[in-house]
Motif scaffolding. Structure first.
Motif: not given
Length: 408
Positions: A141-144, A146-147, A181, A183-184
């Motif tokens: 579930n890393s930020a990378q 998800r991005q 967030a 970004e979200d």
């Protein structure tokens, strides 16, 4: 918002796994395999990815390799190839690692994530999605990740999926008592805008303004509100008030328009104040239009004097009127004169009297008047958030409440 291609963030993690795995399995590797792999790891840490690939090739030349040796070779090959930008080789290596079923848990999730990244560099969105989903199933579930998923969704035009995923992330943050967030919120707003979901877009932007009250966000939101179907022209002065309060009123034309709207609304004191603020900011009173600016100021001063002279008669007429419209207008005038308590009282009397042409406008004026009193600021926000109306009145009222909450 435009999603950008991801930077290369995964190879380092895969290198750590490859080297760590190699160290753990060193006793199971013969020298002709273990030695070049160790050298490959050192070269990779030094940023010499292509030299590292050559050492991996040396290790692969060993005869009669065991399954463990082949696994270690593919691990290192994938990490080195991905760092070198050779995604075709990285894909073959990492798929070989996954095919054996010998990697589990966090390592399997990381390999799957790296495969998704490499496929994205080949713009193979179907395989990217396949491996990204696999990585999530394995617990990543890393930020990378998800991005990366968001980027693929944007490339394929799957804005419904972007909205769904962003909404889930925002809801999770809110339920945990955290600020969503930025970004979200931006991803969700962008997806809603592309899907022509104006109501959803404005709702998301209100959250964005609440948590991240940046000047450019206010400007974008106000512009979109004015383009909303059915938005009433009479609310133009309210939009300008919000632009002024958020630092988005900058040009001479905007100051002049706002002052003229205030005069048209029967609020000459506000009109005069706007012109004076424009002059103080160096926007009005200079250049070839300076004379026009002064004429508008003179007009505002004239109307202000006339209004002041007729306030007692206006009050008597409002009290005698069959409906509360004149009381609401008079209360709004008193609020702009700085007599806030009297203004609030008159507007409340007008609302109670009834027969209003636009009841929601009256409640908007009540909330705006209350905002001018420090002791009534909290109640003002409650009044504003309760305003209804489908012609933009409710949207404007909520934005005033949000802006007020940021003033303390």
């Amino acid at each position: 918002m435009t999603l950008r291609p991801l930077p290369h963030l995964l190879a380092g993690a895969l290198l750590a796994l490859a080297v760590h795995g190699g160290a753990l399995a060193q006793q199971a590797l013969r020298p002709e395999v273990g030695r070049p792999l160790q050298q490959a790891g050192e070269l990779l840490r030094a940023g010499k990815a292509r030299d590292a690939l050559a050492k991996v090739a040396d290790a692969d030349k060993a005869a009669n390799k065991t399954p463990q040796e082949q696994l270690m070779i593919e691990r290192m090959r994938g990490a080195a190839a991905q760092r070198a930008g050779d995604h075709a080789t990285a894909i073959r290596a990492f798929e070989a690692v996954m095919a054996g079923g010998r990697v589990q848990g966090a390592e399997a999730a990381q390999v799957a994530e790296s495969l998704a990244y490499s496929y994205s560099q080949q713009r193979n969105w179907a395989k990217t999605t396949e491996w990204a989903n696999r990585a999530q199933q394995l617990g990543s579930n890393s930020a990378q990740l998800r991005q990366l998923i968001a980027y693929v969704q944007s490339q394929t035009g799957d804005y419904a999926a972007i909205a769904r995923d962003a909404q889930a992330a925002i809801a999770a943050a809110e339920q945990a008592g955290r600020r969503p967030a930025e970004e979200d919120l931006l991803r969700l707003a962008d997806a809603q805008q592309r899907g022509n979901n104006t109501a959803g877009y404005l709702g998301t932007f209100e959250k964005l303004l609440t948590h991240y009250p940046k000047k450019e966000y206010w400007n974008a939101c106000l512009a979109r509100v004015m383009r909303k179907p059915g938005f009433a022209d009479r609310l133009g002065l309210d939009v300008m008030r919000l632009k002024l309060a958020t630092g988005n009123l900058t040009s001479a034309d905007e100051y002049m328009e706002m002052a003229q709207l205030a005069l048209q609304a029967g609020l000459p004191t506000e009109g005069r104040t706007i012109v004076e603020r424009g002059k103080a900011a160096g926007v009005l009173g200079t250049g070839p239009e300076a004379a026009r600016h002064q004429r508008l100021l003179d007009l505002a001063l004239k109307q202000e004097a006339e209004q002041a002279a007729g306030l007692d008669k206006a009050a008597a007429d409002a009290a005698a009127a069959k409906d509360g419209n004149a009381l609401v207008q008079l209360g709004t005038v008193y609020a702009t004169l700085g007599q806030v308590d009297k203004g609030v009282q008159l507007i409340e009397q007008g609302i109670a009297k009834g027969g209003l042409k636009r009841p929601d406008d009256a409640r908007l004026r009540l909330g705006q008047a209350m905002l001018l009193s420090a002791k009534q600021r909290t109640k003002a926000q409650q009044v504003l958030r309760a305003v209804q109306g489908k012609d933009g009145t409710a949207d404007i009222a909520r934005l005033f409440a949000i802006q007020a909450s940021q003033q303390g």
